[in-house]
Design a protein around this motif. Structure first.
Motif, PDB file in Angstrom:
ATOM      1  N   VAL A  44       0.882  -1.237   0.019  1.00 56.00           N
ATOM      2  CA  VAL A  44      -0.082  -0.128   0.117  1.00 56.00           C
ATOM      3  C   VAL A  44       0.887   1.284  -0.062  1.00 56.00           C
ATOM      4  O   VAL A  44       0.515   2.232  -0.755  1.00 56.00           O
ATOM      5  N   VAL A  45       1.920   1.073   0.827  1.00 50.81           N
ATOM      6  CA  VAL A  45       3.038   2.320   0.694  1.00 50.81           C
ATOM      7  C   VAL A  45       3.423   2.693  -0.530  1.00 50.81           C
ATOM      8  O   VAL A  45       3.570   3.645  -1.143  1.00 50.81           O
ATOM      9  N   CYS A  46       3.893   1.288  -1.225  1.00 49.07           N
ATOM     10  CA  CYS A  46       4.701   1.759  -2.491  1.00 49.07           C
ATOM     11  C   CYS A  46       3.536   2.296  -3.437  1.00 49.07           C
ATOM     12  O   CYS A  46       3.901   3.117  -4.298  1.00 49.07           O
ATOM     13  N   ARG A  47       2.215   1.749  -3.721  1.00 47.42           N
ATOM     14  CA  ARG A  47       1.144   2.299  -4.454  1.00 47.42           C
ATOM     15  C   ARG A  47       0.930   3.864  -4.095  1.00 47.42           C
ATOM     16  O   ARG A  47       0.897   4.559  -5.054  1.00 47.42           O
ATOM     17  N   GLU A  48       0.782   4.025  -2.960  1.00 47.32           N
ATOM     18  CA  GLU A  48       0.470   5.405  -2.620  1.00 47.32           C
ATOM     19  C   GLU A  48       1.557   6.475  -2.929  1.00 47.32           C
ATOM     20  O   GLU A  48       1.343   7.624  -3.373  1.00 47.32           O
ATOM     21  N   LEU A  49       2.766   6.062  -3.030  1.00 45.27           N
ATOM     22  CA  LEU A  49       4.003   6.778  -3.449  1.00 45.27           C
ATOM     23  C   LEU A  49       4.288   6.637  -4.915  1.00 45.27           C
ATOM     24  O   LEU A  49       5.260   7.093  -5.228  1.00 45.27           O
ATOM     25  N   ASP A  50       3.584   5.888  -5.662  1.00 47.03           N
ATOM     26  CA  ASP A  50       3.899   5.566  -7.241  1.00 47.03           C
ATOM     27  C   ASP A  50       5.224   4.910  -7.169  1.00 47.03           C
ATOM     28  O   ASP A  50       5.905   5.470  -8.327  1.00 47.03           O
ATOM     29  N   CYS A  51       5.541   3.891  -6.437  1.00 41.58           N
ATOM     30  CA  CYS A  51       6.826   3.299  -6.238  1.00 41.58           C
ATOM     31  C   CYS A  51       6.833   2.081  -7.122  1.00 41.58           C
ATOM     32  O   CYS A  51       7.710   1.228  -6.477  1.00 41.58           O
ATOM     33  N   GLY A  52       5.779   1.519  -7.453  1.00 40.88           N
ATOM     34  CA  GLY A  52       5.789   0.104  -7.912  1.00 40.88           C
ATOM     35  C   GLY A  52       5.126  -0.675  -6.955  1.00 40.88           C
ATOM     36  O   GLY A  52       4.456  -0.377  -5.934  1.00 40.88           O
ATOM     37  N   THR A  53       5.552  -2.095  -6.869  1.00 39.39           N
ATOM     38  CA  THR A  53       5.177  -2.943  -6.062  1.00 39.39           C
ATOM     39  C   THR A  53       6.301  -3.120  -4.838  1.00 39.39           C
ATOM     40  O   THR A  53       7.344  -2.709  -5.000  1.00 39.39           O
ATOM     41  N   ALA A  54       5.634  -3.876  -3.674  1.00 39.32           N
ATOM     42  CA  ALA A  54       6.527  -4.069  -2.633  1.00 39.32           C
ATOM     43  C   ALA A  54       7.487  -5.400  -2.719  1.00 39.32           C
ATOM     44  O   ALA A  54       7.130  -6.178  -3.331  1.00 39.32           O
ATOM     45  N   VAL A  55       8.618  -5.033  -2.349  1.00 40.14           N
ATOM     46  CA  VAL A  55       9.734  -6.120  -2.430  1.00 40.14           C
ATOM     47  C   VAL A  55       9.885  -6.484  -1.120  1.00 40.14           C
ATOM     48  O   VAL A  55      10.211  -7.732  -1.020  1.00 40.14           O
ATOM     49  N   VAL A  79      10.179  -0.198   4.279  1.00 41.33           N
ATOM     50  CA  VAL A  79       9.794  -0.603   3.015  1.00 41.33           C
ATOM     51  C   VAL A  79      10.832  -0.231   1.703  1.00 41.33           C
ATOM     52  O   VAL A  79      11.537   0.553   1.787  1.00 41.33           O
ATOM     53  N   VAL A  80      10.801  -1.519   1.043  1.00 40.62           N
ATOM     54  CA  VAL A  80      11.606  -1.352  -0.359  1.00 40.62           C
ATOM     55  C   VAL A  80      10.726  -1.778  -1.514  1.00 40.62           C
ATOM     56  O   VAL A  80       9.898  -2.527  -1.180  1.00 40.62           O
ATOM     57  N   CYS A  81      10.250  -0.841  -2.273  1.00 40.77           N
ATOM     58  CA  CYS A  81       9.668  -0.985  -3.320  1.00 40.77           C
ATOM     59  C   CYS A  81      10.510  -1.225  -4.781  1.00 40.77           C
ATOM     60  O   CYS A  81      11.673  -1.235  -4.656  1.00 40.77           O
ATOM     61  N   SER A  82       9.725  -1.811  -5.761  1.00 42.73           N
ATOM     62  CA  SER A  82      10.492  -2.295  -6.838  1.00 42.73           C
ATOM     63  C   SER A  82      11.164  -1.450  -7.710  1.00 42.73           C
ATOM     64  O   SER A  82      11.931  -1.488  -8.571  1.00 42.73           O
ATOM     65  N   ASP A  83      10.390  -0.091  -7.761  1.00 48.81           N
ATOM     66  CA  ASP A  83      10.913   1.219  -8.174  1.00 48.81           C
ATOM     67  C   ASP A  83      12.210   2.058  -7.577  1.00 48.81           C
ATOM     68  O   ASP A  83      12.713   2.896  -7.950  1.00 48.81           O
TER      69      ASP A  83
END
Length: 446
Positions: free
Chosen positions: A51-62, A112-116
């Motif tokens: 959800v954090v990654c989606r909210e920040l437009d950073c892809g998916t969660a890793v 959090v670490v996101c895919s982007d």
């Protein structure tokens, strides 16, 4: 349960990730009721991170690390016991304990670490702003193709590493014992970005992007310098980076020896002049209260002694300016059977010259092969193999440790004429010579 302050969360809530190296990785922080705070990691997991990654437009969660993986935050704990389904559009829509300002330990801050996530590092990691570049994609480190990088993109990587500006970017062979993953993503930075992750990106189609063509960066360093306002990168107003802020050096205390070190630091040859006017602009940044006291033999500005005057009243009208000779080095192997085999010659001070064999060893030869993208040194020869350099050219004596990415990073001394010293020019046979010969199809077995 869903917190009973759901109505309060209708106010503007900002979210960010801190201390992770890019906007898409780090410690989760929430700006709530006028103050930044963190999230406790109790029940924190991958759907919450998604959800954090989606909210920040950073892809998916890793990954969703807890335990203050990205360092301990400050301020209050905003919420804890977060339980997202993973489909929510924002963290404030998830079930959690009531949002507020809790006085809990920051030893359990959620991350959090996101895919982007895109973050650079230079290897070896104890190097000071130079080395082989790797970029973290999500939670995987990959090397970058040296054939796809330019100085603008290198500037962004150096800035993100807090290493000033890019002095050079080149292609080198990975010499480590383990295999590397080569990224297929290409950064097309404009040069004014502060993070690689914000640069436009595309996929590489270059067939030669292998482990033999890795990016090697030399950055100016975490305290600069750079030259601003000139016709090229080797002329302008002298600015130095402290932390994240650039400032101008005062011209009142800036002399020829200091200027020589600046030119050497930036691989810009030697000093041509030190203008005392404001021809390169006055600059809007601060004037640093420091006096570099170089003896002229240092190769980096940070190696010079520095004094800080208490009664410092330098004005922008008295700035340090430098015009360097802009003599860029070039390296080649001649009289061999391929570009990875031959006599070592360096272009400097307007002419080509050989490298002397007085202190030449395997470390020096490995640096030459690496700089030329030719692997590592298999054999070292003297002039009986490839002949002597012609004419009254510069002769270079090099002393390398072996980890340098370019010959000019080594300790270099020069003499005007080959007759000034005894000995002969060196030659090198690099490992990639054999791959080049095979690719020519010059035998029945290739």
């Amino acid at each position: 349960r869903r917190g009973d302050t759901q109505a309060d969360r209708k106010e503007t809530v900002r979210l960010r990730l801190e201390n992770g190296g890019s906007p898409c990785a780090g410690r989760v922080e929430i700006h709530y009721k006028g103050q930044w705070g963190t999230v406790h990691d109790y029940k924190w997991d991958l759907p919450d991170a998604a959800v954090v990654c989606r909210e920040l437009d950073c892809g998916t969660a890793v990954s969703a690390p807890g335990g203050a993986h990205f360092g301990r935050g400050s301020g209050p704990i905003v919420t804890w016991k977060v339980e997202c389904s993973g489909t929510e559009r924002a963290l404030k829509e998830c079930q959690s304990e009531e949002w507020g300002h809790y006085s809990l330990s920051h030893d359990n801050d959620a991350g959090v670490v996101c895919s982007d996530h895109r973050a650079p590092r230079l290897l070896p990691q104890n190097s000071q702003c130079f080395g082989r570049l790797e970029v973290q994609f999500g939670d995987t480190w990959k090397t970058m193709c040296g054939l796809e990088w330019d100085l603008k993109t290198a500037n962004v990587a150096c800035a993100q590493l807090r290493c000033g500006v890019a002095v050079s970017v080149s292609s080198s062979m990975h010499s480590g014992g383990s295999a590397v993953l080569t990224a297929t993503e290409v950064f097309k930075c404009m040069g004014n970005e502060t993070q690689l992750g914000t640069c436009p990106r595309s996929s590489t189609t270059h067939q030669d992007c292998t482990g033999h063509n890795n990016v090697t960066l030399i950055c100016s360093g975490n305290n600069g310098p750079r030259l601003v306002g000139g016709e090229n990168r080797c002329s302008g107003r002298v600015e130095v980076l402290h932390g994240e802020q650039w400032g101008t050096l005062c011209g009142d205390y800036f002399g020829l020896q200091d200027a020589n070190v600046v030119c050497e630091h930036l691989f810009c040859g030697t000093v041509k002049s030190i203008p005392r006017d404001a021809r390169f602009g006055r600059g809007a940044r601060p004037v640093w209260k420091e006096n570099y006291e170089c003896n002229g033999n240092e190769r980096r500005l940070w190696n010079c002694p520095v004094s800080h005057g208490e009664s410092f009243n330098c004005l922008h009208g008295s700035m340090a300016n430098v015009i360097c000779s802009d003599e860029n080095w070039a390296l080649r192997l001649v009289n061999g059977e391929s570009r990875c085999d031959g006599r070592v010659e360096v272009y400097s001070h307007g002419s080509w010259g050989g490298v002397h064999d007085t202190v030449w060893d395997q470390n020096d030869a490995n640096v030459v092969c690496r700089q030329l993208g030719c692997g590592y040194a298999l054999e070292i020869y003297n002039s009986s193999k490839y002949g002597e350099s012609d004419g009254d050219s510069w002769v270079h004596v090099a002393q390398c440790h072996g980890h340098e990415s370019q010959l000019q990073d080594c300790r270099i001394s020069n003499t005007l004429n080959s007759s000034d010293i005894e000995g002969s020019s060196v030659g090198v046979l690099c490992s990639e010579h054999f791959q080049l010969r095979l690719s020519d199809g010059g035998s029945p077995c290739a």
